[in-house]
Design an enzyme around this catalytic site. Structure first.
Site, mmCIF file in Angstrom:
data_model
loop_
_atom_site.group_PDB
_atom_site.id
_atom_site.type_symbol
_atom_site.label_atom_id
_atom_site.label_comp_id
_atom_site.label_asym_id
_atom_site.label_seq_id
_atom_site.Cartn_x
_atom_site.Cartn_y
_atom_site.Cartn_z
ATOM 1 N N PRO A 148 -5.173 -4.840 0.446
ATOM 2 C CG PRO A 148 -3.337 -4.631 1.880
ATOM 3 C CD PRO A 148 -4.146 -3.873 0.873
ATOM 4 C CG HIS A 202 -6.997 2.521 18.458
ATOM 5 N ND1 HIS A 202 -6.394 3.691 18.026
ATOM 6 C CD2 HIS A 202 -6.808 1.629 17.447
ATOM 7 C CE1 HIS A 202 -5.850 3.503 16.840
ATOM 8 N NE2 HIS A 202 -6.084 2.258 16.459
ATOM 9 C CG ASP A 258 -7.543 -1.678 13.797
ATOM 10 O OD1 ASP A 258 -8.274 -0.921 13.140
ATOM 11 O OD2 ASP A 258 -6.575 -1.271 14.473
ATOM 12 C CD GLN A 291 -1.124 -1.037 3.551
ATOM 13 O OE1 GLN A 291 -2.333 -1.071 3.427
ATOM 14 N NE2 GLN A 291 -0.493 -1.617 4.563
ATOM 15 C CG ASP A 350 -0.643 -4.891 9.865
ATOM 16 O OD1 ASP A 350 -1.550 -4.146 10.274
ATOM 17 O OD2 ASP A 350 -0.105 -4.742 8.729
ATOM 18 C CD GLU A 358 -3.012 2.572 13.207
ATOM 19 O OE1 GLU A 358 -3.270 1.346 13.311
ATOM 20 O OE2 GLU A 358 -3.828 3.388 12.790
ATOM 21 C CG ASP A 392 -3.104 -12.645 3.968
ATOM 22 O OD1 ASP A 392 -3.929 -11.905 4.536
ATOM 23 O OD2 ASP A 392 -3.376 -13.335 2.960
HETATM 24 N N1 SAM Z 1 -8.221 2.486 11.756
HETATM 25 C C1 SAM Z 1 -8.102 1.955 10.472
HETATM 26 C C2 SAM Z 1 -9.125 2.423 9.496
HETATM 27 O O1 SAM Z 1 -9.829 3.341 9.809
HETATM 28 O O2 SAM Z 1 -9.209 1.873 8.393
HETATM 29 C C3 SAM Z 1 -7.497 0.607 10.368
HETATM 30 C C4 SAM Z 1 -6.145 0.676 11.039
HETATM 31 S S1 SAM Z 1 -4.867 -0.412 10.750
HETATM 32 C C5 SAM Z 1 -3.553 0.684 10.297
HETATM 33 C C6 SAM Z 1 -5.161 -1.268 9.242
HETATM 34 C C7 SAM Z 1 -4.084 -2.325 9.004
HETATM 35 O O3 SAM Z 1 -4.648 -3.422 8.277
HETATM 36 C C8 SAM Z 1 -2.880 -1.857 8.203
HETATM 37 O O4 SAM Z 1 -1.749 -1.786 9.023
HETATM 38 C C9 SAM Z 1 -2.735 -2.918 7.096
HETATM 39 O O5 SAM Z 1 -1.385 -3.260 6.830
HETATM 40 C C10 SAM Z 1 -3.523 -4.068 7.686
HETATM 41 N N2 SAM Z 1 -3.981 -5.072 6.705
HETATM 42 C C11 SAM Z 1 -4.612 -4.856 5.530
HETATM 43 N N3 SAM Z 1 -4.849 -6.045 4.919
HETATM 44 C C12 SAM Z 1 -4.363 -7.007 5.738
HETATM 45 C C13 SAM Z 1 -4.301 -8.430 5.663
HETATM 46 N N4 SAM Z 1 -4.771 -9.112 4.593
HETATM 47 N N5 SAM Z 1 -3.748 -9.109 6.695
HETATM 48 C C14 SAM Z 1 -3.248 -8.451 7.763
HETATM 49 N N6 SAM Z 1 -3.267 -7.107 7.876
HETATM 50 C C15 SAM Z 1 -3.809 -6.387 6.879
#
Ligand code: SAM
Length: 295
Positions: free
Chosen positions: A170, A67, A161, A36, A111, A91, A143
């Protein structure tokens, strides 16, 4: 010089005709990971902000609203808090909030993006507040879908999250009926699955309702709750799913007892806030009750 010429801007688009312009005080990072576009900026109003694929993920000023809302209603209601799984949560603030609960023996966070975790450690340490190094935390870069397919453990609470399931994100493969069934199978008896579930703003709640309708196939209780998140510039919604407990009618005494056991001071969540989070306006109740699209 007019102030507007002094600033660089981060422009978050909510569609072809709506935008929120955040002035940038400082740009800490802008680049692309394997998964991303990532930016870490500082806004004069919201402080440091994490932005993924052009969407605000959280801000220093109000991340505790998001959170605490994501984590604590679910943990307050869960029958077993010993094992918690977080899907996404880059985060580290979701992990921080889970670990405030002394009954949590182990929290596994998965994550996909190691670069987000690295940047969070470097530029946003206030979010995780040491949680990544807590001995009760198991942090996995991978993943979340693959993890759940390969892992056979069961969890009393699963917290999703993840980023918004946009077509090129992803997180997209984690939002469909088959994966909702897989997540259900990883919940322990009486467990709670909670997810950040897009905006509930009256003009834009279609995705939220689609998630709720699909999840109703898998749980006896699927309840929406939401709060305004200023940095998101919208009402942000969540879904809590359980066969055992309807979070909307959770006894305030249970919430008070749960909150009293949390380590550190809460900013947003308590039994009064809980009542407000789950008291939905008429338009949303109507939209949720209507039949419509599912995944
Ligand atoms: N608060 C957020 C929002 O409003 O969308 C979500 C926060 S958090 C940063 C989202 C996380 O999901 C990211 O760090 C991203 O890398 C993770 N992510 C996305 N797809 C994923 C997957 N297939 N497996 C694990 N983590 C994933």
């Amino acid at each position: 010089m007019p102030k507007t010429e002094r600033w660089q801007w981060y422009v978050e688009s909510f569609g072809p005709s709506e935008q929120h312009h955040h002035a940038i005080d400082e740009l800490y990072f802008a680049g692309r990971s394997e998964f991303q576009e990532i930016a870490v900026i500082r806004s004069p109003v919201f402080g440091k902000m994490l932005v993924l694929d052009g969407d605000t993920q959280s801000s220093q000023a109000d991340e505790r609203i998001y959170h605490e809302t994501l984590v604590h209603p679910a943990l307050a209601a869960a029958a077993d808090r010993s094992e918690v799984l977080i899907l996404g949560g880059g985060e580290g603030a979701t992990l921080r909030e889970v670990l405030r609960c002394p009954e949590v023996v182990r929290c596994t966070m998965v994550d996909i993006d190691g670069k987000v975790l690295e940047l969070a450690r470097e530029f946003l340490p206030e979010w995780s507040h040491g949680a990544f190094d807590n001995p009760r935390a198991r942090v996995i870069v991978g993943d979340a879908l693959r993890f759940m397919r390969e892992d056979s453990d069961r969890y009393g609470t699963i917290v999703s999250d993840l980023t918004e399931p946009l077509a090129d994100s992803p997180s997209h493969p984690l939002f469909n009926d088959q994966v909702f069934a897989l997540i259900r199978s990883r919940l322990a008896e009486g467990g709670v699955y909670v997810l950040q579930a897009s905006t509930a703003a009256f003009h834009n709640a279609a995705l939220h309702c689609k998630m709720a309708r699909t999840l109703r196939r898998h749980y006896r209780h699927v309840v929406s709750f939401f709060t305004h998140v200023p940095a998101f510039d919208t009402d942000w919604a969540f879904l809590a799913c359980s066969d055992r407990v309807d979070l909307a009618t959770l006894d305030p005494k249970i919430i008070e007892a749960y909150c009293a056991r949390l380590r550190g001071e809460s900013f947003f969540y308590d039994a009064v806030t809980h009542r407000r989070l789950f008291a939905l306006p008429l338009y949303l109740r109507r939209m949720l009750a209507a039949s419509g699209e599912t995944f």
